[in-house]
Design a protein around this motif. Structure first.
Motif, PDB file in Angstrom:
ATOM      1  N   THR A  15       0.752  -1.527  -0.365  1.00  0.00           N
ATOM      2  CA  THR A  15       0.042   0.102   0.276  1.00  0.00           C
ATOM      3  C   THR A  15       0.789   1.416  -0.373  1.00  0.00           C
ATOM      4  O   THR A  15       2.212   1.515   0.652  1.00  0.00           O
ATOM      5  CB  THR A  15      -1.083  -0.265   1.330  1.00  0.00           C
ATOM      6  N   PHE A  16       0.445   2.052  -0.524  1.00  0.00           N
ATOM      7  CA  PHE A  16       1.325   3.569   0.202  1.00  0.00           C
ATOM      8  C   PHE A  16       1.121   3.921   1.371  1.00  0.00           C
ATOM      9  O   PHE A  16       3.033   4.100   1.513  1.00  0.00           O
ATOM     10  CB  PHE A  16       0.525   4.684  -0.534  1.00  0.00           C
ATOM     11  N   ALA A  17       0.480   3.998   1.976  1.00  0.00           N
ATOM     12  CA  ALA A  17       1.185   4.403   3.007  1.00  0.00           C
ATOM     13  C   ALA A  17       2.193   3.330   4.434  1.00  0.00           C
ATOM     14  O   ALA A  17       2.877   3.631   4.796  1.00  0.00           O
ATOM     15  CB  ALA A  17      -0.412   3.997   3.980  1.00  0.00           C
ATOM     16  N   GLY A  18       1.348   1.755   3.547  1.00  0.00           N
ATOM     17  CA  GLY A  18       3.344   1.018   3.961  1.00  0.00           C
ATOM     18  C   GLY A  18       4.420   1.555   3.636  1.00  0.00           C
ATOM     19  O   GLY A  18       4.912   1.313   4.605  1.00  0.00           O
ATOM     20  N   ASN A  19       4.320   1.997   2.168  1.00  0.00           N
ATOM     21  CA  ASN A  19       5.377   2.466   2.027  1.00  0.00           C
ATOM     22  C   ASN A  19       6.209   3.383   1.813  1.00  0.00           C
ATOM     23  O   ASN A  19       7.100   3.859   2.328  1.00  0.00           O
ATOM     24  CB  ASN A  19       5.252   2.031   0.298  1.00  0.00           C
ATOM     25  N   ALA A  20       5.192   3.975   2.555  1.00  0.00           N
ATOM     26  CA  ALA A  20       5.133   5.860   2.927  1.00  0.00           C
ATOM     27  C   ALA A  20       6.268   5.389   4.339  1.00  0.00           C
ATOM     28  O   ALA A  20       7.000   6.183   4.738  1.00  0.00           O
ATOM     29  CB  ALA A  20       4.462   7.186   3.124  1.00  0.00           C
ATOM     30  N   ALA A  21       5.314   4.788   5.041  1.00  0.00           N
ATOM     31  CA  ALA A  21       5.941   4.095   6.454  1.00  0.00           C
ATOM     32  C   ALA A  21       6.908   3.631   6.474  1.00  0.00           C
ATOM     33  O   ALA A  21       8.081   3.844   7.639  1.00  0.00           O
ATOM     34  CB  ALA A  21       5.123   3.913   7.441  1.00  0.00           C
ATOM     35  N   ILE A  22       7.810   2.375   5.564  1.00  0.00           N
ATOM     36  CA  ILE A  22       9.375   2.537   5.515  1.00  0.00           C
ATOM     37  C   ILE A  22      10.041   3.562   5.428  1.00  0.00           C
ATOM     38  O   ILE A  22      11.195   3.803   6.274  1.00  0.00           O
ATOM     39  CB  ILE A  22       9.374   1.527   4.353  1.00  0.00           C
ATOM     40  N   LYS A  23       9.493   4.222   4.537  1.00  0.00           N
ATOM     41  CA  LYS A  23      11.111   5.136   4.291  1.00  0.00           C
ATOM     42  C   LYS A  23      10.769   6.529   5.291  1.00  0.00           C
ATOM     43  O   LYS A  23      12.535   6.884   5.594  1.00  0.00           O
ATOM     44  CB  LYS A  23      10.593   6.299   2.677  1.00  0.00           C
ATOM     45  N   ALA A  24       9.862   6.710   5.637  1.00  0.00           N
ATOM     46  CA  ALA A  24       9.853   7.177   7.024  1.00  0.00           C
ATOM     47  C   ALA A  24      10.624   7.257   7.979  1.00  0.00           C
ATOM     48  O   ALA A  24      11.788   7.844   8.855  1.00  0.00           O
ATOM     49  CB  ALA A  24       9.024   8.295   7.652  1.00  0.00           C
ATOM     50  N   LEU A  25      10.084   5.847   8.755  1.00  0.00           N
ATOM     51  CA  LEU A  25      10.695   5.392   9.436  1.00  0.00           C
ATOM     52  C   LEU A  25      12.769   4.865   9.631  1.00  0.00           C
ATOM     53  O   LEU A  25      13.575   5.218  10.656  1.00  0.00           O
ATOM     54  CB  LEU A  25      10.088   3.829  10.350  1.00  0.00           C
ATOM     55  N   ALA A  26      12.655   4.674   8.180  1.00  0.00           N
ATOM     56  CA  ALA A  26      14.097   4.326   8.251  1.00  0.00           C
ATOM     57  C   ALA A  26      14.805   5.222   7.961  1.00  0.00           C
ATOM     58  O   ALA A  26      15.815   5.606   9.752  1.00  0.00           O
ATOM     59  CB  ALA A  26      14.726   3.579   6.788  1.00  0.00           C
ATOM     60  N   ALA A  27      14.052   6.796   7.386  1.00  0.00           N
ATOM     61  CA  ALA A  27      15.368   8.523   7.492  1.00  0.00           C
ATOM     62  C   ALA A  27      15.371   8.568   8.908  1.00  0.00           C
ATOM     63  O   ALA A  27      16.277   9.059   9.137  1.00  0.00           O
ATOM     64  CB  ALA A  27      14.507   9.040   6.651  1.00  0.00           C
ATOM     65  N   ALA A  28      13.874   8.172  10.277  1.00  0.00           N
ATOM     66  CA  ALA A  28      14.105   8.641  11.113  1.00  0.00           C
ATOM     67  C   ALA A  28      15.195   8.283  12.409  1.00  0.00           C
ATOM     68  O   ALA A  28      15.681   8.830  12.802  1.00  0.00           O
ATOM     69  CB  ALA A  28      12.261   8.963  11.604  1.00  0.00           C
ATOM     70  N   GLN A  29      15.123   6.919  11.614  1.00  0.00           N
ATOM     71  CA  GLN A  29      16.198   6.402  13.166  1.00  0.00           C
ATOM     72  C   GLN A  29      17.208   6.409  12.368  1.00  0.00           C
ATOM     73  O   GLN A  29      18.001   6.386  13.644  1.00  0.00           O
ATOM     74  CB  GLN A  29      16.193   4.470  13.039  1.00  0.00           C
ATOM     75  N   ALA A  30      17.874   6.476  11.156  1.00  0.00           N
ATOM     76  CA  ALA A  30      19.373   6.844  10.968  1.00  0.00           C
ATOM     77  C   ALA A  30      19.621   8.059  11.141  1.00  0.00           C
ATOM     78  O   ALA A  30      20.468   7.949  11.790  1.00  0.00           O
ATOM     79  CB  ALA A  30      18.722   6.977   9.169  1.00  0.00           C
ATOM     80  N   ALA A  31      18.744   9.008  11.434  1.00  0.00           N
ATOM     81  CA  ALA A  31      19.033   9.998  11.245  1.00  0.00           C
ATOM     82  C   ALA A  31      18.869  11.058  12.731  1.00  0.00           C
ATOM     83  O   ALA A  31      19.624  12.020  13.470  1.00  0.00           O
ATOM     84  CB  ALA A  31      18.035  10.958  10.704  1.00  0.00           C
ATOM     85  N   ASN A  32      17.675  10.066  13.296  1.00  0.00           N
ATOM     86  CA  ASN A  32      17.721  10.458  14.730  1.00  0.00           C
ATOM     87  C   ASN A  32      16.691  11.983  14.837  1.00  0.00           C
ATOM     88  O   ASN A  32      16.931  12.848  15.515  1.00  0.00           O
ATOM     89  CB  ASN A  32      19.018  10.506  15.572  1.00  0.00           C
ATOM     90  N   LEU A  33      16.228  11.993  13.765  1.00  0.00           N
ATOM     91  CA  LEU A  33      15.513  13.274  14.150  1.00  0.00           C
ATOM     92  C   LEU A  33      14.149  13.193  13.184  1.00  0.00           C
ATOM     93  O   LEU A  33      14.052  11.610  13.141  1.00  0.00           O
ATOM     94  CB  LEU A  33      15.980  14.355  12.632  1.00  0.00           C
ATOM     95  N   PRO A  34      12.888  13.602  12.998  1.00  0.00           N
ATOM     96  CA  PRO A  34      12.069  13.105  12.488  1.00  0.00           C
ATOM     97  C   PRO A  34      11.749  13.491  11.601  1.00  0.00           C
ATOM     98  O   PRO A  34      12.791  14.405  10.878  1.00  0.00           O
ATOM     99  CB  PRO A  34      10.485  14.999  13.185  1.00  0.00           C
ATOM    100  N   ALA A  35      10.811  11.828  10.718  1.00  0.00           N
ATOM    101  CA  ALA A  35      11.143  12.272   8.946  1.00  0.00           C
ATOM    102  C   ALA A  35       9.653  12.015   8.059  1.00  0.00           C
ATOM    103  O   ALA A  35       8.851  12.108   8.828  1.00  0.00           O
ATOM    104  CB  ALA A  35      12.020  10.810   8.643  1.00  0.00           C
ATOM    105  N   LEU A  36      10.082  12.952   7.080  1.00  0.00           N
ATOM    106  CA  LEU A  36       8.417  12.447   6.337  1.00  0.00           C
ATOM    107  C   LEU A  36       8.840  12.077   4.961  1.00  0.00           C
ATOM    108  O   LEU A  36      10.115  12.411   4.536  1.00  0.00           O
ATOM    109  CB  LEU A  36       7.697  13.732   6.084  1.00  0.00           C
ATOM    110  N   ALA A  37       8.166  11.592   4.468  1.00  0.00           N
ATOM    111  CA  ALA A  37       8.335  10.236   3.076  1.00  0.00           C
ATOM    112  C   ALA A  37       6.893  10.310   2.850  1.00  0.00           C
ATOM    113  O   ALA A  37       5.480  10.748   3.676  1.00  0.00           O
ATOM    114  CB  ALA A  37       8.615   9.532   3.629  1.00  0.00           C
ATOM    115  N   ASP A  38       6.529  10.833   1.488  1.00  0.00           N
ATOM    116  CA  ASP A  38       5.668  10.284   0.575  1.00  0.00           C
ATOM    117  C   ASP A  38       6.195   9.389   0.048  1.00  0.00           C
ATOM    118  O   ASP A  38       7.182   8.873  -1.063  1.00  0.00           O
ATOM    119  CB  ASP A  38       5.365  11.860   0.302  1.00  0.00           C
ATOM    120  N   ASP A  39       4.668   8.603  -0.593  1.00  0.00           N
ATOM    121  CA  ASP A  39       4.508   8.033  -1.461  1.00  0.00           C
ATOM    122  C   ASP A  39       3.392   8.269  -2.375  1.00  0.00           C
ATOM    123  O   ASP A  39       2.240   7.990  -1.820  1.00  0.00           O
ATOM    124  CB  ASP A  39       4.496   6.267  -0.753  1.00  0.00           C
TER     125      ASP A  39
END
Length: 199
Positions: free
Chosen positions: A53-77
């Motif tokens: 789903t779009f929501a699932g892919n957006a969450a994968i991208k946002a979580l990966a960025a947030a955890q790698a950068a230790n900052l809030p992250a926004l992703a769109d799909d």
């Protein structure tokens, strides 16, 4: 009055390596005093988009960025869904264009697949805001319309030349950026995100 999730002075990672998307979101966030960094600038790896789903892919991208950068992250799909194709290309919209980003070929493939009768289509965008602790919140925007052929207009990108939004006589690619951004699926998702997280 609850505190906004993001406030002036915050830094936000945009989970993209696309300079155009970074410019678009930087402009949207500037009025809130939020600095936008891209995953590309930070050399963050791009996670594999394995959701259905779009929501699932957006969450994968946002979580990966947030955890790698230790900052809030926004992703769109986001993608184009065509009724006569059972909702395809959908989450595979970019993949239909292949590694060469051949959207002319992808648009022709849609036209060949749908025939003359059923032209209904819609664009979807899901924005996901993720925090390093694993919290996420998603916001969806959708705009309905129809597939037109042949492609029309030279603005926009992707499938814009064959998508005519409802109540319009022009394709997305025949509109100015301002006109498209006032009604697009991304604008609608951002409005929901803004209301929940910024205002």
């Amino acid at each position: 009055m609850t505190q906004p999730l993001l406030k002036s002075g915050d830094r936000l990672v945009l989970a993209t390596h696309n300079a155009g998307k970074l410019a678009e979101f930087s402009a949207l966030m500037a009025e809130f005093g939020i600095t936008v960094l891209s995953a590309g600038e930070l050399n963050l790896p791009e996670p594999e988009e394995t959701a259905t789903t779009f929501a699932g892919n957006a969450a994968i991208k946002a979580l990966a960025a947030a955890q790698a950068a230790n900052l809030p992250a926004l992703a769109d799909d986001s993608g184009l869904c065509v009724s006569a194709l059972g909702g395809a290309p959908g989450i595979y919209s970019a993949r239909w264009a292949g590694p060469e980003k051949d959207f002319n070929g992808a648009m022709a493939r849609i036209e060949e697949g749908i025939g003359k009768d059923e032209r209904n289509a819609w664009f979807v965008c899901v924005l996901c805001l993720a925090f390093p602790d694993g919290r996420t919140q998603s916001f969806e925007g959708r705009i309905d319309g129809q597939i037109v052929w042949p492609p029309r207009g030279a603005n926009g990108h992707g499938y814009d030349p064959i998508f005519e939004p409802e109540n319009e006589t022009r394709s997305f690619a025949q509109m100015t950026d301002e006109e498209k951004n006032a009604i697009s699926h991304r604008a609608r998702a951002f409005a929901a995100f803004r209301k929940a997280c910024l205002d």
